[in-house]
Scaffold this motif. Structure first.
Motif, short mmCIF file in Angstrom:
data_model
loop_
_atom_site.label_atom_id
_atom_site.label_comp_id
_atom_site.label_asym_id
_atom_site.label_seq_id
_atom_site.Cartn_x
_atom_site.Cartn_y
_atom_site.Cartn_z
N ARG A 1 44.15 52.89 66.88
CA ARG A 1 45.35 53.65 67.62
C ARG A 1 45.50 52.91 69.03
O ARG A 1 46.65 52.71 69.39
N ASP B 1 55.30 54.60 62.84
CA ASP B 1 53.93 54.66 63.41
C ASP B 1 53.19 55.68 62.66
O ASP B 1 53.35 56.61 62.48
N ARG C 1 50.35 57.04 63.22
CA ARG C 1 49.58 58.45 63.78
C ARG C 1 50.37 59.56 63.62
O ARG C 1 49.84 60.64 63.85
N ILE D 1 44.48 57.74 59.35
CA ILE D 1 45.80 56.99 59.91
C ILE D 1 46.51 56.36 58.99
O ILE D 1 46.21 55.95 57.97
N SER E 1 51.04 51.44 59.47
CA SER E 1 52.19 51.12 60.63
C SER E 1 52.91 49.93 60.44
O SER E 1 52.23 48.96 59.92
#
Length: 497
Positions: free
Chosen positions: A335, A351, A353, A364, A367
């Protein structure tokens, strides 16, 4: 219920006496599932002492007899392979299918090491001088140590232990305390396969245990796989204490996509090699290098489309493409790198997250950064998570320089239809392992694995014939049998007439 794990010393479980313990998380829920004892320096020295005594008899076994132990071990692992994969998955967080692959790649090195009767053969020259023969033999070092990472808790211990044991050494394994159950079970299976007690000891611990293995004079060699900072420490400490050292550190693996590449194939390769095992692989592809603007735009579009289809789930979810990260610190680190990349000016296209994940756990999503520049930390440093960066290159020469000038030199790949380009790339690129239309160029077990630059400290690679050289020392014998002729003393250096 929280399980209490043990060391494995002298052929039996050892609960530990230091009083120090570590926590083993369930990556799927975020809860603690087990406690692992952390050995003190004294406990580690006791494991070394036991190995010293056990090795003496083991070294006298002939190579074929030692090979039979490896073959019996292979059969035992196969008989409970599914259970081992589930156990590995539950502690690490990789999917069960990926955990099975972890085990398989380790077993392939055991299969290679089972050929030790042939691998240990030395050289022989008949009649090198009149009546003189010269020959060499490979002999074990004694006790050797292996310090292994969390991301491959079956594969890397087997990469180290199998050739070490086959050569007649005793092996003290210090696995990662994050997922220690499979290494202990593998040691138990070696014992069931006929390995004498004490020849393979497993000691859990942190820096105190590691530094004891590196400084104790009875340990002849040390192997390590992990971060570059620790690899450098292990190598420096071990060699300063007269040991051989074979240490493998970090990576930042690039995949070059030429304009003539099959973009569908390249996209599949980047998705699998970039996000498989949540990016927690030293051979993960973390940098895509499309050559030319048109290639970059087309590749980006395909990647975004494919990322949207990926499923992140529990490690036992058969539909999941990848599972959670191994622990809370890993999640925090990844992160943090996403925030860092944005602050550095890269475009965070996807993203990870923001996805929907199972409750709890260290999840997660995938990305994707674009317009990453070589000076950025997200390009220089190993993120070790499901993060792929696009670094655009104007032409082939610029693409070639990106991996060649990077401080890490573990692996690289190029996707192209042009043989001349591929041949030029493989010869000129400054990395240790190269794939041509192969995204993760981990060699087969009878070749050797190893990077260049700050991805490796030491002279010899893992597994393959390099491992036999690493775990043995060569003795050369010059032999003559006089037939009753006495020539008297000679005071000049002998030469071969």
């Amino acid at each position: 219920m929280i399980r209490d794990l043990t060391h494995f010393i002298a052929g039996k479980p050892h609960p530990g006496s230091s009083g120090a313990v570590g926590e083993v998380y369930d990556p799927n829920t975020g809860s603690v599932q087990a406690r692992v004892p952390l050995a003190s320096a004294q406990e580690t020295r006791e494991a070394i002492a036991d190995a010293v005594e056990a090795q003496k008899a083991w070294a006298e076994w002939n190579p074929q007899r030692r090979a039979r132990v490896l073959l019996a071990f292979l059969r035992l692992v196969e008989s409970e392979r599914a259970e081992l994969a589930r156990l590995l998955s539950a502690e690490h967080g990789k999917t069960v299918a990926d955990a099975d692959g972890d085990i398989q790649r380790g077993l392939e090195v055991v299969e290679f090491a089972a050929g030790i009767p042939h691998l240990l053969k030395g050289e022989f020259t008949d009649n090198a001088g009149t009546g003189i023969d010269v020959y060499s033999m490979r002999q074990p070092l004694g006790v050797v140590a292996g310090i292994t990472p969390f991301n491959f808790p079956a594969m890397i211990p087997l990469w180290q232990a199998a050739p070490a044991l086959a050569c007649g050494n005793a092996f003290v394994l210090k696995p990662s305390e994050r997922d220690p159950s499979v290494p202990v079970r593998l040691a138990e299976l070696f014992l069931e396969a006929g390995l004498p007690p004490g020849v393979l000891n497993v000691v859990h611990g942190g820096k105190e245990a590691v530094d004891t293995l590196l400084t104790d004079s009875r340990v002849e060699a040390a192997c390590f796989v992990g971060s570059t900072a620790i690899a450098e420490h292990v190598y420096t400490t071990a060699t300063a204490h007269g040991k051989r050292a074979q240490c493998f550190g970090g990576a930042k693996n690039h995949l070059i996509v030429m304009p003539d590449a099959d973009l569908g194939q390249a996209t599949d390769a980047l998705i699998g090699a970039g996000y498989g095992s949540a990016g927690e692989r030293c051979m993960a592809i973390s940098v895509a290098v499309p050559v030319g603007r048109a290639t970059a735009e087309a590749l980006r579009e395909r990647l975004v489309s494919r990322i949207a289809e990926l499923r992140v789930g529990r490690s036992d979810d058969q539909e999941a493409d990848f599972g959670p990260l191994v622990g809370p610190d890993a999640l925090e680190r990844v992160r943090g790198y996403l925030d860092l990349g944005v602050a550095e000016g890269a475009e965070l296209v996807v993203d990870g997250r923001s996805g929907t994940f199972p409750d709890g756990g260290f999840f997660i999503g995938p990305s994707l950064f674009d317009h990453v520049r070589p000076g950025m930390r997200i390009h220089r440093e190993e993120i070790f998570g499901p993060v792929l960066s696009i670094v655009r290159a104007d032409d082939y020469e610029q693409a070639l320089r990106l991996p060649s000038e990077h401080e890490y030199g573990n692996g690289v790949a190029i996707f192209t239809r042009d043989g001349d380009t591929a041949r030029d790339f493989t010869r000129r690129v400054n990395t240790g392992m190269v794939g041509v239309n192969v995204p993760i160029p981990v060699p087969v077990a009878y070749h050797s694995f190893g990077g260049w630059k700050r991805s490796m400290f030491g002279d010899l690679n893992q597994f393959g014939t390099d491992s036999i050289r690493f775990f043995t020392r060569t003795k050369t014998v010059t032999s003559r049998w006089p037939s009753g002729i006495r020539e008297g003393a000679s005071f000049t250096i002998p030469t071969m007439d």
